[in-house]
Design a protein around this motif. Structure first.
Motif, PDB file in Angstrom:
ATOM      1  N   GLY A  97       0.809  -1.214   0.000  1.00 23.21           N
ATOM      2  CA  GLY A  97       0.000   0.000   0.000  1.00 23.21           C
ATOM      3  C   GLY A  97       0.841   1.262   0.000  1.00 23.21           C
ATOM      4  O   GLY A  97       2.071   1.216  -0.104  1.00 23.21           O
ATOM      5  N   ASN A  98       0.151   2.383   0.191  1.00 28.20           N
ATOM      6  CA  ASN A  98       0.819   3.681   0.189  1.00 28.20           C
ATOM      7  C   ASN A  98       1.430   3.988   1.561  1.00 28.20           C
ATOM      8  O   ASN A  98       1.370   3.173   2.483  1.00 28.20           O
ATOM      9  N   ARG A  99       2.026   5.178   1.694  1.00 26.24           N
ATOM     10  CA  ARG A  99       2.667   5.558   2.960  1.00 26.24           C
ATOM     11  C   ARG A  99       1.653   5.567   4.106  1.00 26.24           C
ATOM     12  O   ARG A  99       1.961   5.139   5.216  1.00 26.24           O
ATOM     13  N   ALA A 100       0.438   6.034   3.862  1.00 19.60           N
ATOM     14  CA  ALA A 100      -0.585   6.037   4.910  1.00 19.60           C
ATOM     15  C   ALA A 100      -0.886   4.607   5.360  1.00 19.60           C
ATOM     16  O   ALA A 100      -1.088   4.352   6.552  1.00 19.60           O
ATOM     17  N   PHE A 101      -0.887   3.663   4.423  1.00 17.79           N
ATOM     18  CA  PHE A 101      -1.070   2.256   4.774  1.00 17.79           C
ATOM     19  C   PHE A 101       0.109   1.764   5.620  1.00 17.79           C
ATOM     20  O   PHE A 101      -0.082   1.110   6.653  1.00 17.79           O
ATOM     21  N   ALA A 102       1.336   2.062   5.194  1.00 19.21           N
ATOM     22  CA  ALA A 102       2.522   1.650   5.954  1.00 19.21           C
ATOM     23  C   ALA A 102       2.484   2.234   7.365  1.00 19.21           C
ATOM     24  O   ALA A 102       2.787   1.531   8.345  1.00 19.21           O
ATOM     25  N   ASN A 103       2.080   3.494   7.488  1.00 19.59           N
ATOM     26  CA  ASN A 103       1.955   4.116   8.816  1.00 19.59           C
ATOM     27  C   ASN A 103       0.878   3.419   9.640  1.00 19.59           C
ATOM     28  O   ASN A 103       1.033   3.220  10.853  1.00 19.59           O
ATOM     29  N   TYR A 104      -0.225   3.065   9.004  1.00 23.18           N
ATOM     30  CA  TYR A 104      -1.306   2.341   9.681  1.00 23.18           C
ATOM     31  C   TYR A 104      -0.804   0.996  10.205  1.00 23.18           C
ATOM     32  O   TYR A 104      -1.044   0.633  11.351  1.00 23.18           O
ATOM     33  N   VAL A 105      -0.086   0.251   9.352  1.00 22.67           N
ATOM     34  CA  VAL A 105       0.466  -1.041   9.773  1.00 22.67           C
ATOM     35  C   VAL A 105       1.374  -0.843  10.984  1.00 22.67           C
ATOM     36  O   VAL A 105       1.275  -1.570  11.983  1.00 22.67           O
ATOM     37  N   ASP A 106       2.266   0.143  10.899  1.00 27.57           N
ATOM     38  CA  ASP A 106       3.218   0.383  11.988  1.00 27.57           C
ATOM     39  C   ASP A 106       2.545   0.763  13.291  1.00 27.57           C
ATOM     40  O   ASP A 106       3.100   0.537  14.371  1.00 27.57           O
ATOM     41  N   ALA A 107       1.347   1.337  13.222  1.00 21.11           N
ATOM     42  CA  ALA A 107       0.628   1.771  14.416  1.00 21.11           C
ATOM     43  C   ALA A 107      -0.204   0.660  15.060  1.00 21.11           C
ATOM     44  O   ALA A 107      -0.743   0.844  16.150  1.00 21.11           O
ATOM     45  N   GLN A 108      -0.305  -0.494  14.403  1.00 19.12           N
ATOM     46  CA  GLN A 108      -1.151  -1.579  14.906  1.00 19.12           C
ATOM     47  C   GLN A 108      -0.405  -2.422  15.943  1.00 19.12           C
ATOM     48  O   GLN A 108       0.815  -2.517  15.913  1.00 19.12           O
ATOM     49  N   PRO A 109      -1.154  -3.073  16.828  1.00 22.07           N
ATOM     50  CA  PRO A 109      -0.533  -3.906  17.865  1.00 22.07           C
ATOM     51  C   PRO A 109      -0.198  -5.316  17.351  1.00 22.07           C
ATOM     52  O   PRO A 109      -0.536  -6.321  17.970  1.00 22.07           O
ATOM     53  N   ILE A 110       0.450  -5.364  16.197  1.00 23.34           N
ATOM     54  CA  ILE A 110       0.890  -6.640  15.638  1.00 23.34           C
ATOM     55  C   ILE A 110       2.397  -6.556  15.410  1.00 23.34           C
ATOM     56  O   ILE A 110       2.949  -5.463  15.251  1.00 23.34           O
ATOM     57  N   SER A 111       3.039  -7.688  15.411  1.00 21.16           N
ATOM     58  CA  SER A 111       4.467  -7.755  15.101  1.00 21.16           C
ATOM     59  C   SER A 111       4.617  -7.983  13.606  1.00 21.16           C
ATOM     60  O   SER A 111       4.012  -8.912  13.057  1.00 21.16           O
ATOM     61  N   VAL A 112       5.413  -7.153  12.945  1.00 24.17           N
ATOM     62  CA  VAL A 112       5.613  -7.269  11.499  1.00 24.17           C
ATOM     63  C   VAL A 112       7.098  -7.473  11.209  1.00 24.17           C
ATOM     64  O   VAL A 112       7.935  -6.668  11.623  1.00 24.17           O
ATOM     65  N   THR A 113       7.393  -8.546  10.496  1.00 23.97           N
ATOM     66  CA  THR A 113       8.756  -8.810  10.022  1.00 23.97           C
ATOM     67  C   THR A 113       8.658  -9.208   8.554  1.00 23.97           C
ATOM     68  O   THR A 113       7.902 -10.112   8.209  1.00 23.97           O
TER      69      THR A 113
END
Length: 187
Positions: A97-113
């Motif tokens: 997704g776009n930067r807003a999507f990336a920011n949304y992902v980063d703000a969620q309480p999930i671990s992303v690798t």
């Protein structure tokens, strides 16, 4: 909303999301766990089989398409199962997704690798010039096979995928299969 995702990935996820939700709910109940890991490799072709794994569950249960769709599932599951502790581990993840999507992902309480192998071109697609961005959480496997943590979104360091592979002409498509810690992926 300013959050946008690639329509192909969103469409593929919409085709499987209810089956994934049902399988996760069943597995959590059966195995008495709140820990859920979504994982996948590559673009999310729904005809390829990856695994949805809940700790202590058999590996021959439901499937999840590639990394792009698995990331979307990792965002979806906590909205419908608030007790789930969700982690996403993706291999050769394209930008979803776009930067807003990336920011949304980063703000969620999930671990992303998301793990990128050497000069793989898929993680630099779709291009940032089209508005696509990766969330934080990159691990980049170097030519030496050393793993480097790349802080932030689309880190431009030459130790990270964006700096190491600035365009598709400097990448190596064969790196997309791996190995990822000794494991070759089928593409």
């Amino acid at each position: 909303s300013s959050v946008k995702t690639h329509s192909g990935f969103t469409g593929a996820q919409a085709n499987t999301v209810h089956a994934v939700l049902q399988a996760v709910q069943q597995a959590m109940s059966t195995y008495g766990t709140n820990n859920v890991v979504t994982t996948g490799h590559s673009l999310g072709q729904s005809h390829l089989t990856a695994r949805l794994r809940v700790p202590s569950s058999p590996a021959d249960e439901p499937r999840v398409p590639g990394a792009a769709v698995s990331l979307l599932d990792a965002l979806f599951l906590p909205l419908h199962i608030p007790t789930a502790q969700v982690s996403f581990i993706g291999y050769g993840l394209p930008r979803v997704g776009n930067r807003a999507f990336a920011n949304y992902v980063d703000a969620q309480p999930i671990s992303v690798t998301h793990i990128n192998n050497k000069e793989d071109v898929v993680p630099i697609l779709p291009g940032m010039f089209l508005g696509f961005h990766h969330p934080a959480g990159e691990l980049h496997i170097q030519d030496s096979n050393a793993w480097v943590a790349c802080p932030g979104q689309d880190n431009p360091s030459d130790e990270c995928i964006v700096g190491d592979v600035p365009n598709i002409f400097e990448g190596d498509q064969s790196d997309h299969r791996g190995p990822y810690n000794g494991v070759e992926m089928e593409c």
